[in-house]
Design a protein around this motif. Structure first.
Motif, mmCIF file in Angstrom:
data_model
loop_
_atom_site.group_PDB
_atom_site.id
_atom_site.type_symbol
_atom_site.label_atom_id
_atom_site.label_comp_id
_atom_site.label_asym_id
_atom_site.label_seq_id
_atom_site.Cartn_x
_atom_site.Cartn_y
_atom_site.Cartn_z
ATOM 1 N N TRP A 67 -5.851 14.745 6.972
ATOM 2 C CA TRP A 67 -6.948 15.553 6.454
ATOM 3 C C TRP A 67 -8.210 14.703 6.400
ATOM 4 N N ARG A 104 -12.180 -0.622 4.375
ATOM 5 C CA ARG A 104 -10.703 -0.611 4.452
ATOM 6 C C ARG A 104 -10.104 -0.810 3.059
ATOM 7 N N ASP A 149 1.213 2.513 9.189
ATOM 8 C CA ASP A 149 0.265 2.268 10.291
ATOM 9 C C ASP A 149 0.748 1.199 11.275
ATOM 10 N N ARG A 186 -5.981 4.626 -0.182
ATOM 11 C CA ARG A 186 -7.191 4.421 0.608
ATOM 12 C C ARG A 186 -8.006 5.696 0.884
ATOM 13 N N ASP A 213 1.785 -8.550 -1.288
ATOM 14 C CA ASP A 213 0.545 -8.102 -0.632
ATOM 15 C C ASP A 213 -0.538 -9.167 -0.762
ATOM 16 N N SER A 214 -1.326 -9.318 0.302
ATOM 17 C CA SER A 214 -2.447 -10.272 0.278
ATOM 18 C C SER A 214 -3.502 -9.846 -0.730
ATOM 19 N N TRP A 233 -1.931 8.947 6.207
ATOM 20 C CA TRP A 233 -1.311 8.743 4.901
ATOM 21 C C TRP A 233 0.087 9.373 4.829
ATOM 22 N N LYS A 257 -14.380 8.850 0.260
ATOM 23 C CA LYS A 257 -14.746 10.196 -0.235
ATOM 24 C C LYS A 257 -15.144 10.065 -1.713
ATOM 25 N N GLY A 277 0.513 -2.237 7.630
ATOM 26 C CA GLY A 277 -0.564 -1.295 7.940
ATOM 27 C C GLY A 277 -1.522 -1.757 9.004
ATOM 28 N N SER A 278 -2.800 -1.508 8.757
ATOM 29 C CA SER A 278 -3.791 -1.904 9.750
ATOM 30 C C SER A 278 -5.025 -2.496 9.087
ATOM 31 N N SER A 300 0.872 -1.176 0.000
ATOM 32 C CA SER A 300 0.000 0.000 0.000
ATOM 33 C C SER A 300 0.910 1.228 0.000
ATOM 34 N N ILE A 301 0.460 2.331 0.560
ATOM 35 C CA ILE A 301 1.232 3.572 0.400
ATOM 36 C C ILE A 301 2.622 3.483 1.052
ATOM 37 N N ALA A 302 2.734 2.836 2.230
ATOM 38 C CA ALA A 302 4.058 2.739 2.862
ATOM 39 C C ALA A 302 4.965 1.829 2.039
ATOM 40 N N VAL A 360 1.360 -13.222 3.707
ATOM 41 C CA VAL A 360 2.496 -13.704 4.498
ATOM 42 C C VAL A 360 1.981 -14.100 5.879
HETATM 43 C C1 LIG Z 1 -11.300 4.521 3.933
HETATM 44 C C2 LIG Z 1 -10.061 5.199 4.460
HETATM 45 C C3 LIG Z 1 -9.935 6.578 4.381
HETATM 46 C C4 LIG Z 1 -8.789 7.215 4.849
HETATM 47 N N1 LIG Z 1 -8.702 8.569 4.753
HETATM 48 C C5 LIG Z 1 -7.584 9.187 5.179
HETATM 49 C C6 LIG Z 1 -7.451 10.594 5.060
HETATM 50 O O1 LIG Z 1 -8.346 11.277 4.576
HETATM 51 N N2 LIG Z 1 -6.288 11.170 5.488
HETATM 52 C C7 LIG Z 1 -5.279 10.440 6.039
HETATM 53 O O2 LIG Z 1 -4.246 11.011 6.437
HETATM 54 N N3 LIG Z 1 -5.386 9.105 6.170
HETATM 55 C C8 LIG Z 1 -6.499 8.464 5.760
HETATM 56 N N4 LIG Z 1 -6.614 7.107 5.881
HETATM 57 C C9 LIG Z 1 -5.513 6.368 6.509
HETATM 58 C C10 LIG Z 1 -4.428 6.013 5.492
HETATM 59 O O3 LIG Z 1 -5.014 5.501 4.318
HETATM 60 C C11 LIG Z 1 -3.503 4.998 6.126
HETATM 61 O O4 LIG Z 1 -2.807 5.656 7.170
HETATM 62 C C12 LIG Z 1 -2.528 4.411 5.126
HETATM 63 O O5 LIG Z 1 -3.196 3.663 4.143
HETATM 64 C C13 LIG Z 1 -1.519 3.523 5.841
HETATM 65 O O6 LIG Z 1 -0.682 2.977 4.885
HETATM 66 P P1 LIG Z 1 0.132 1.638 5.146
HETATM 67 O O7 LIG Z 1 0.813 1.358 3.835
HETATM 68 O O8 LIG Z 1 0.915 1.745 6.381
HETATM 69 O O9 LIG Z 1 -0.953 0.517 5.452
HETATM 70 P P2 LIG Z 1 -2.243 0.017 4.705
HETATM 71 O O10 LIG Z 1 -2.765 1.055 3.769
HETATM 72 O O11 LIG Z 1 -3.138 -0.523 5.758
HETATM 73 O O12 LIG Z 1 -1.715 -1.186 3.807
HETATM 74 C C14 LIG Z 1 -1.158 -2.338 4.333
HETATM 75 C C15 LIG Z 1 -1.085 -3.378 3.210
HETATM 76 O O13 LIG Z 1 -0.486 -4.562 3.725
HETATM 77 C C16 LIG Z 1 -1.188 -5.687 3.254
HETATM 78 N N5 LIG Z 1 -1.022 -6.763 4.241
HETATM 79 C C17 LIG Z 1 -1.410 -6.753 5.540
HETATM 80 N N6 LIG Z 1 -1.043 -7.894 6.143
HETATM 81 C C18 LIG Z 1 -0.408 -8.632 5.203
HETATM 82 C C19 LIG Z 1 0.201 -9.923 5.219
HETATM 83 N N7 LIG Z 1 0.263 -10.646 6.341
HETATM 84 N N8 LIG Z 1 0.746 -10.398 4.068
HETATM 85 C C20 LIG Z 1 0.732 -9.651 2.930
HETATM 86 N N9 LIG Z 1 0.159 -8.423 2.874
HETATM 87 C C21 LIG Z 1 -0.382 -7.917 3.994
HETATM 88 C C22 LIG Z 1 -2.620 -5.227 3.134
HETATM 89 O O14 LIG Z 1 -3.343 -6.014 2.185
HETATM 90 C C23 LIG Z 1 -2.451 -3.777 2.687
HETATM 91 O O15 LIG Z 1 -2.487 -3.631 1.290
HETATM 92 C C24 LIG Z 1 -7.752 6.442 5.419
HETATM 93 C C25 LIG Z 1 -7.888 5.047 5.527
HETATM 94 C C26 LIG Z 1 -9.025 4.432 5.041
HETATM 95 C C27 LIG Z 1 -9.160 2.940 5.158
#
Ligand SMILES: Cc1cc2nc3c(=O)[nH]c(=O)nc-3n(C[C@H](O)[C@H](O)[C@H](O)COP(=O)(O)OP(=O)(O)OC[C@H]3O[C@@H](n4cnc5c(N)ncnc54)[C@H](O)[C@@H]3O)c2cc1C
Length: 405
Positions: free
Chosen positions: A321, A128, A275, A42, A33-34, A293, A47, A108-109, A10-12, A80
């Motif tokens: 935001w 999510r 996250d 996300r 990624d799963s 994000w 929105k 992430g979460s 995802s974004i991270a 994983v």
């Molecule tokens: C609907 C929604 C709206 C949001 N709106 C905002 C906003 O307006 N502003 C803002 O700042 N933030 C917002 N957020 C929060 C922001 O999107 C998250 O902080 C951000 O996506 C975190 O990124 P991440 O890459 O850490 O984790 P995530 O986006 O949670 O991605 C983690 C990835 O890891 C994968 N994964 C997890 N476990 C495993 C595993 N065991 N094996 C393989 N893959 C795995 C998942 O499938 C996922 O794709 C929003 C979140 C959501 C859900």
């Protein structure tokens, strides 16, 4: 290091892959990624995607060609299940094992489960993933009654979109005001009024005992023998770090992966971003996990620096935001642990809340005030005193003293 494996695309995870290439890493990069879908963003899911303003393709983080051009091997639909630090191997759900040299944990979460009994859990929506957004959007039919459990950001954003789509919306929240856990009651009341003025029934201080289904409608049974009949129910009770797969690995877990100040996970060449990361932010002298994000992007950059040999602590002013109706909500810093709140409404439709702790400004919520946001971000970064922050307000603020988590 010849190969870096990133779990979570995802974004991270995608930002980490990009940062590796930008910093001149020429070895192999694997991104797992799963989710079988091409990596997507996300924030628009609750929105523009939910409202139908954007087609889903618009939220792709990068086109497929970008991954090929940067020699990033995408392994989508790969869950994983476990990490063996001794053998430096990842165990996947399909039974395969993947060895790694450098590892970025970016999982992430996940949406939290509802804590009360639910007769037909598969009927209850969550938001999510892109698939969740598609499923929810298909049910936003004018005239239907949507009950949202939880008045956090995602619940409130969905309430705004659903009202615009012509649904009847009730938000049920156990706390005394919306957003109370994050922003405290003073600001929570502002969100309550915003949604009520748009026709949302906001029920705060109400606990739900069960959710049942009679074959046609869901019944949300609240304490005090109050019932709500719903055509659809959304569970929006927050997120939990996706760290189950790391249990027993030897990494320190505690509401996220507990990292060192430079985002190293406590094992050689293993870092965390986004996250899932919990670390001690020197700017606030406290351990935090941030579900925003911008933090995911910035931490990914920082974690990659650590993987490539730097040992700088990660120091950040969190930022998020949210868009609800015509309110552009922007927040910098931290509200948790505040002992002072000052509220100012410099013009109709705009709103400012400053949060102080131990004599310092530590957070600012700006609604429809983009310029003030940058000003307060710098002020928090440089440690502005609470008195100076009060002087910066245009009008005499309403000042309250409160304590939040
Ligand atoms: C609907 C929604 C709206 C949001 N709106 C905002 C906003 O307006 N502003 C803002 O700042 N933030 C917002 N957020 C929060 C922001 O999107 C998250 O902080 C951000 O996506 C975190 O990124 P991440 O890459 O850490 O984790 P995530 O986006 O949670 O991605 C983690 C990835 O890891 C994968 N994964 C997890 N476990 C495993 C595993 N065991 N094996 C393989 N893959 C795995 C998942 O499938 C996922 O794709 C929003 C979140 C959501 C859900």
């Amino acid at each position: 290091m010849r190969r870096v494996t990133i779990v979570g695309a995802s974004i991270a995870g995608v930002s980490a892959a990009q940062a590796l290439r930008e910093r001149g890493f020429t070895g192999e990069i694997e991104l797992l990624d799963s989710d079988p879908a091409l990596p997507y963003d996300r924030p628009p899911l609750s929105k523009q995607v939910l409202s139908g303003e954007w087609r889903e393709e618009r939220v792709l983080l990068r086109p497929r060609s970008w991954f090929d051009d940067h020699r990033i091997a995408l392994h989508l639909g790969t869950h994983v299940q476990g990490l063996d630090l001794g053998r430096r191997v990842l165990r996947c759900a399909d039974g395969s094992q993947r060895s790694f040299e450098g590892l970025v944990i970016a999982t992430g979460s996940v949406a939290r489960e509802l804590p009360m009994p639910v007769e037909r859990p598969e009927r209850v929506h969550r938001l999510r993933t892109a698939a969740d957004a598609r499923r929810l959007r298909a049910e936003l039919v004018p005239g239907r009654h949507l009950v949202i459990v939880g008045a956090g950001f995602i619940g409130l954003e969905v309430a705004a979109v659903a009202r615009a789509a012509g649904l009847r919306v009730t938000v049920v929240e156990t706390a005394a005001t919306p957003m109370q856990r994050v922003l405290g009651p003073t600001v929570g009341r502002w969100f309550h009024d915003l949604h009520q003025s748009h026709g949302v029934a906001v029920w705060c201080g109400v606990s739900i005992e069960s959710i049942t289904y009679d074959g046609e409608r869901d019944t949300v049974q609240c304490a005090g023998d109050v019932r709500l009949e719903a055509d659809l129910v959304l569970a929006a009770v927050g997120a939990a770090p996706a760290c189950d797969w790391l249990e027993g690995s030897g990494l320190r877990l505690g509401d996220g992966v507990v990292c060192e100040p430079d985002l190293c996970a406590g094992a050689p060449d293993v870092v965390v971003a986004g996250d899932a990361a919990r670390w001690e932010n020197p700017l606030f002298d406290r351990s935090m996990r941030v579900e925003h994000w911008t933090n995911a992007v910035e931490q990914a950059n920082h974690a990659v620096g650590t993987l490539l040999g730097s040992a700088e602590p990660y120091r950040a002013v969190p930022y998020f935001w949210s868009d609800q109706y015509d309110a552009k909500v922007r927040f910098v810093g931290l509200a948790a642990g505040h002992d002072e709140v000052a509220v100012d409404a410099p013009r109709p439709g705009s709103f400012l809340a400053l949060f102080g702790a131990r004599g310092r400004l530590q957070g600012a919520l700006c609604v429809n005030l983009p310029r003030r946001l940058a000003q307060y971000r710098d002020a928090i970064d440089t440690g502005m005193s609470w008195e100076e922050a009060m002087d910066s307000l245009h009008t005499r603020p309403t000042r309250t003293t409160s304590q939040s988590a």
